[in-house]
Design an enzyme around this catalytic site. Sequence first.
Site, PDB file in Angstrom:
ATOM      1  N   CYS A 120       0.828  -1.209   0.000  1.00 48.61           N
ATOM      2  CA  CYS A 120       0.000   0.000   0.000  1.00 48.61           C
ATOM      3  C   CYS A 120       0.858   1.253   0.000  1.00 48.61           C
ATOM      4  O   CYS A 120       0.508   2.256  -0.629  1.00 48.61           O
ATOM      5  CB  CYS A 120      -0.917   0.002   1.219  1.00 48.61           C
ATOM      6  N   CYS A 226      -5.456   1.545   4.084  1.00 47.57           N
ATOM      7  CA  CYS A 226      -4.270   1.449   3.242  1.00 47.57           C
ATOM      8  C   CYS A 226      -3.117   2.309   3.744  1.00 47.57           C
ATOM      9  O   CYS A 226      -1.953   2.060   3.438  1.00 47.57           O
ATOM     10  CB  CYS A 226      -4.596   1.817   1.805  1.00 47.57           C
TER      11      CYS A 226
END
Length: 235
Positions: A120, A226
Site C-alpha cells: 500500500c 491502506c
Amino acid sequence: MSLAAGIDPIAELEHELAGASPVEIIAAAQRAVRPGKLCVVSSFGTEAAALLAYVAEVDPTIPVVFLDTGWLFEETLAYRDDIAGRLGLTDVRSIRPDPAALAAQDADKDLWFSDPDACCRIRKVEPLARALGGFDAWLNGRKRYHGGGRAAIPVVERDGARLKFNPLANADREEVEGVYERLGLPRHPMAANGFASVGCMPCTSRTQSGEDIRAGRWRGQGKTECGIHTMALKG
C-alpha cells in the site's frame, strides 16, 4: 473564517461546518484555500460517485486524483471513465506508482501477500503524497457510518502541511444512496456481485450478509486502512 487571536482556525472551521451538508463543506473548502489548490481524491469505488456528484455540483473543474495502483479491477477503470463523463468532471488525473520503486521492492508482484502495508505504501501512499504536492487541501469520501476508525472523523482536519476535508462525514447511508437515485447514476459494476467495497484485486473479497461494509478489504489480515488516512502525507 475568522482569524481572531487565540482561536485555532481549523477548530473554528470544524465548528462552523459541524452540521453542514456535503455541498456546503466542499464550497467552504474552496474558500479556505487559494484558487486551484483544492483537489478531491477518489477511488471510483462502490460509493465514490456520491462525493463526486456533490463535487460536480459545486465545481466540476476541481481536480480529481485517482490512484491507479496497477492492481485495480478492469471494472473500476471503466467505471472511472463512465462516472467522470456522466458528471462532467473535467480534470481526472490517474496517478501511478513509481516504476523504480516497484522494480526495487515488488519485482515479483507478490508484496501484497508478504507485506500488504509496504505494498500500500509504494502503490498508494507515496504516489498520493507526490500528487498532493501542488495542493493546499484535499477532499475525500470517508463516512462515519462505516464505523471502526472512521466513526469519529471530523469534517475538517490537518493532514501534514495540508487541510483534509471529509464532506460526507455527516451523511448517513440513506443520503449517500439517495444521490444515485436522484441523479440516475450507475453503481460500480461489481456491487451487484457482493462487493460492498472495492480496492485492489488481491486484497478485495465479497462481503457476506451482516458484515461491515469494509469487511471484504484485506480480509483476515488485521488491516483496515491502506495508510493514506492514517499517516500524514508529506510531499
